[in-house]
Design a protein around this motif. Structure first.
Motif, short mmCIF file in Angstrom:
data_model
loop_
_atom_site.label_atom_id
_atom_site.label_comp_id
_atom_site.label_asym_id
_atom_site.label_seq_id
_atom_site.Cartn_x
_atom_site.Cartn_y
_atom_site.Cartn_z
N PHE A 75 0.84 -1.21 0.00
CA PHE A 75 0.00 0.00 0.00
C PHE A 75 0.87 1.25 0.00
CE2 PHE A 75 -3.47 -2.86 1.29
CZ PHE A 75 -4.49 -2.37 0.48
N TYR B 235 -5.45 -5.66 6.13
CA TYR B 235 -5.04 -5.88 4.74
C TYR B 235 -3.52 -5.81 4.66
CZ TYR B 235 -9.82 -4.09 3.79
OH TYR B 235 -11.16 -3.84 3.78
N GLU C 217 -1.69 -6.47 1.53
CA GLU C 217 -1.29 -5.90 0.24
C GLU C 217 -2.51 -5.54 -0.60
OE1 GLU C 217 -0.56 -9.88 -2.36
OE2 GLU C 217 1.15 -9.10 -1.24
N PRO C 218 -2.33 -4.59 -1.52
CA PRO C 218 -3.49 -4.18 -2.32
C PRO C 218 -3.94 -5.30 -3.27
CG PRO C 218 -1.51 -2.97 -2.98
CD PRO C 218 -1.12 -3.83 -1.83
N THR C 219 -5.23 -5.40 -3.49
CA THR C 219 -5.74 -6.36 -4.47
C THR C 219 -5.44 -5.81 -5.87
OG1 THR C 219 -7.90 -5.33 -4.61
CG2 THR C 219 -7.63 -7.02 -2.91
N GLN D 112 -7.16 -2.64 -6.79
CA GLN D 112 -6.60 -1.51 -6.04
C GLN D 112 -5.27 -1.08 -6.66
OE1 GLN D 112 -6.67 -3.23 -2.09
NE2 GLN D 112 -8.90 -3.15 -2.02
N GLN E 261 -15.85 -7.10 -10.15
CA GLN E 261 -17.01 -7.58 -9.39
C GLN E 261 -16.81 -7.35 -7.90
OE1 GLN E 261 -17.97 -11.61 -10.29
NE2 GLN E 261 -17.56 -11.34 -12.46
N THR E 262 -17.89 -7.53 -7.16
CA THR E 262 -17.80 -7.50 -5.70
C THR E 262 -16.85 -8.61 -5.26
OG1 THR E 262 -20.07 -6.88 -5.67
CG2 THR E 262 -19.17 -7.61 -3.60
N GLY E 263 -16.09 -8.34 -4.21
CA GLY E 263 -15.17 -9.37 -3.73
C GLY E 263 -13.76 -9.13 -4.20
N THR E 264 -13.60 -8.20 -5.14
CA THR E 264 -12.26 -7.92 -5.66
C THR E 264 -11.57 -6.81 -4.86
OG1 THR E 264 -13.28 -6.36 -7.18
CG2 THR E 264 -12.82 -8.56 -8.05
N GLY E 265 -12.30 -6.20 -3.93
CA GLY E 265 -11.74 -5.07 -3.17
C GLY E 265 -11.98 -3.75 -3.87
N LYS E 266 -13.03 -3.70 -4.71
CA LYS E 266 -13.24 -2.49 -5.52
C LYS E 266 -13.69 -1.28 -4.68
CE LYS E 266 -17.86 -3.85 -6.91
NZ LYS E 266 -18.76 -2.90 -6.30
N THR E 267 -14.34 -1.52 -3.54
CA THR E 267 -14.79 -0.36 -2.74
C THR E 267 -13.59 0.43 -2.24
OG1 THR E 267 -16.60 -1.77 -2.05
CG2 THR E 267 -16.38 0.32 -0.90
N GLN F 211 -23.13 -0.84 3.02
CA GLN F 211 -21.82 -1.51 3.06
C GLN F 211 -20.68 -0.57 2.62
OE1 GLN F 211 -21.87 -5.72 1.71
NE2 GLN F 211 -20.38 -5.01 0.22
N ASP G 257 -21.30 -8.34 0.34
CA ASP G 257 -20.08 -9.08 0.63
C ASP G 257 -20.29 -9.91 1.90
OD1 ASP G 257 -17.30 -9.71 0.61
OD2 ASP G 257 -17.03 -8.23 2.18
N ASP H 259 -18.49 -12.66 4.23
CA ASP H 259 -17.30 -13.46 4.53
C ASP H 259 -17.78 -14.87 4.82
OD1 ASP H 259 -15.66 -11.34 4.42
OD2 ASP H 259 -15.53 -11.02 6.59
P1 AMP Z 1 -15.40 -5.35 -2.16
O1 AMP Z 1 -15.06 -5.97 -3.49
O2 AMP Z 1 -15.07 -3.91 -2.10
O3 AMP Z 1 -16.82 -5.65 -1.76
O4 AMP Z 1 -14.45 -6.03 -1.05
C1 AMP Z 1 -14.54 -7.37 -0.71
C2 AMP Z 1 -13.88 -7.67 0.63
O5 AMP Z 1 -12.46 -7.57 0.53
C3 AMP Z 1 -14.28 -6.74 1.76
O6 AMP Z 1 -14.62 -7.54 2.88
C4 AMP Z 1 -13.05 -5.92 2.04
O7 AMP Z 1 -12.96 -5.57 3.40
C5 AMP Z 1 -11.94 -6.86 1.63
N1 AMP Z 1 -10.71 -6.19 1.15
C6 AMP Z 1 -10.61 -5.07 0.42
N2 AMP Z 1 -9.32 -4.79 0.13
C7 AMP Z 1 -8.58 -5.78 0.68
C8 AMP Z 1 -7.17 -6.06 0.72
N3 AMP Z 1 -6.29 -5.29 0.13
N4 AMP Z 1 -6.77 -7.16 1.39
C9 AMP Z 1 -7.68 -7.98 2.00
N5 AMP Z 1 -9.02 -7.78 1.99
C10 AMP Z 1 -9.46 -6.68 1.34
#
Ligand code: AMP
Length: 411
Positions: free
Chosen positions: A3, A21, A23-25, A28, A46-52, A90, A310, A312
């Motif tokens: 990061f 976290y 490292e960045p996805t 990101q 998509q959701t789950g990739t850390g796009k937020t 969320q 999302d 877990d």
């Molecule tokens: P999103 O795709 O934004 O809905 O994020 C999916 C999930 O990934 C959420 O639970 C976030 O908290 C988590 N997340 C986002 N960025 C990271 C990261 N760099 N490392 C681990 N988890 C992450």
């Protein structure tokens, strides 16, 4: 890449650290640098990739130096539009987490809840507003929202916005913001109409594509059951009783279907909850929280209500109906098998849904393994068998019921 390499400021790095976290996805890594440079972006993820976090972190960084003292009149400088209430809530939760070492304040507004508490917060002043389109326009019309100071405008889940008929509202909202602003468009898929929208509201956008939408994560095992339509509920009960371990998110195409299934499961002694568009917001949120916290093992949802959510540790996705769009299948099953966990996707297909399966298989380029050994096969020639197992609720069943050894057929 870390990061730190993304040149994020210390208060954000601390919040990232606190979130665990390391490292960045990929999204990101790719999206944060151009967003920090104030470029417009169109991101297919998509959701789950850390796009937020991919849009929230650079927005917070941009606003950090401009933040007002906590008690001064704050102006809304970033606006995020989300198609569903759950997703709005969320996203705001994420902003709050990442902004914990700053004075920046975020807030979410959406329909289905009373307007007064939202007006009270808006009057106090916020920096970042997350909103569903209808409630935003409503509050803007009543003069509770001023969009004149927006510097960043985000459209999340744009393709769902399109599917839900929000595109005209989105265009209207965009026109209420200043022309000079940064616009970020996130969408799981980029169909032609989203391209058109993008070309009308984005300026020289950088394109970022992190997930080919037709790919299915390797950590998801898929299984298909052919079953007569009228026996689906029985097969569903059988699988819940005998096959499905852990929690399960069950998808149905219609709100009516969701209610009907919920009633059947409750009658059979299962603790099931549901979310769909006709339920009020507090019931939807309670159901979702109970499921996320592990108090309820079964959640039944329509696609629209569950999109972007999302969860877990989701062990199973169950397609009670086969979706008539291949992309929807990918979205649904992508809820499980996240973060290195193994997930299972179960789908029931009746005779009238066979063509949907064919389309899905072409789309994902995989033939979904078929489980033939179950008590309610579609093939009418399969012979019914009588159970001898003491105490079994299934006195009668078809071939395969109660059998421990199960064969899988790979087409
Ligand atoms: P999103 O795709 O934004 O809905 O994020 C999916 C999930 O990934 C959420 O639970 C976030 O908290 C988590 N997340 C986002 N960025 C990271 C990261 N760099 N490392 C681990 N988890 C992450």
């Amino acid at each position: 890449m870390s990061f730190k390499d993304l040149k994020l400021i210390k208060p954000l790095l601390r919040a990232i650290d606190a979130s665990g976290y390391t490292e960045p996805t990929l999204v990101q890594q790719k999206a944060i640098p151009p967003i920090l440079e104030q470029k417009d972006v169109i991101v297919s993820a998509q959701t789950g990739t850390g796009k937020t976090a991919a849009f929230a972190l650079p927005i917070l960084q941009h606003l950090f130096d401009k933040q007002d003292a906590p008690k001064r009149g704050k102006k809304i400088k970033a606006l995020i539009i989300s198609p569903t209430r759950e997703l709005a809530s969320q996203i705001q939760h994420n902003f709050k987490t990442y902004a914990q070492f700053s004075n920046l304040r975020s807030f979410a507004i959406f329909g289905g809840t009373s307007i007064e508490p939202q007006v009270d917060v808006l009057k106090k002043g916020i920096d970042i507003l997350v909103a569903t389109p209808g409630r935003l326009l409503d509050l803007h019309k009543q003069d509770y929202i001023n969009l004149d100071h927006i510097e960043t405008f985000v459209l999340d889940e744009a393709d769902l916005m399109l599917a839900m008929g929000f595109i005209d509202d989105v265009k209207k909202i965009e026109r209420l913001c200043p022309e000079q602003k940064q616009t970020l468009l996130f969408s799981a898929t980029i169909p032609y109409k989203i391209e058109l929208l993008a070309s009308s509201i984005l300026k020289n956008p950088e394109r970022i594509d992190v997930t080919p939408t037709h790919s299915v994560a390797k950590d998801i095992s898929q299984v298909l059951y052919y079953v007569p339509k009228r026996r689906k509920i029985e097969l569903c009960l059988h699988l819940l009783r005998n096959e499905i371990k852990g929690n399960v998110l069950i998808f149905r195409r219609t709100k009516f279907g969701v209610n009907k299934l919920e009633q059947s499961l409750l009658k059979n002694g299962y603790k099931a909850d549901s979310i769909h568009g006709d339920k009020n917001q507090s019931d939807r949120q309670t159901a979702l929280n109970k499921f996320k916290n592990g108090y309820a093992k079964i959640l039944i949802a329509t696609d629209v209500a569950a999109r972007g959510i999302d969860i877990d540790q989701l062990d199973n996705v169950f397609n009670f109906d086969i979706p008539n769009q291949a992309e929807t299948y990918v979205h649904r099953i992508g809820r499980t098998g996240r973060a290195g966990n193994i997930g299972k996707a179960h789908s029931m297909c009746s005779a009238d849904e066979k063509s949907y399966v064919k389309t899905i298989e072409q789309y994902i380029n995989v033939q979904i393994p078929v489980e033939t050994e179950h008590p309610y096969p579609l093939d009418p020639k399969a012979k019914p068998i009588v159970h001898k197992k003491k105490g079994s609720k299934y006195k009668k069943g078809r071939k395969g019921e109660g059998s421990k050894k199960k064969k899988k057929r790979w087409y």
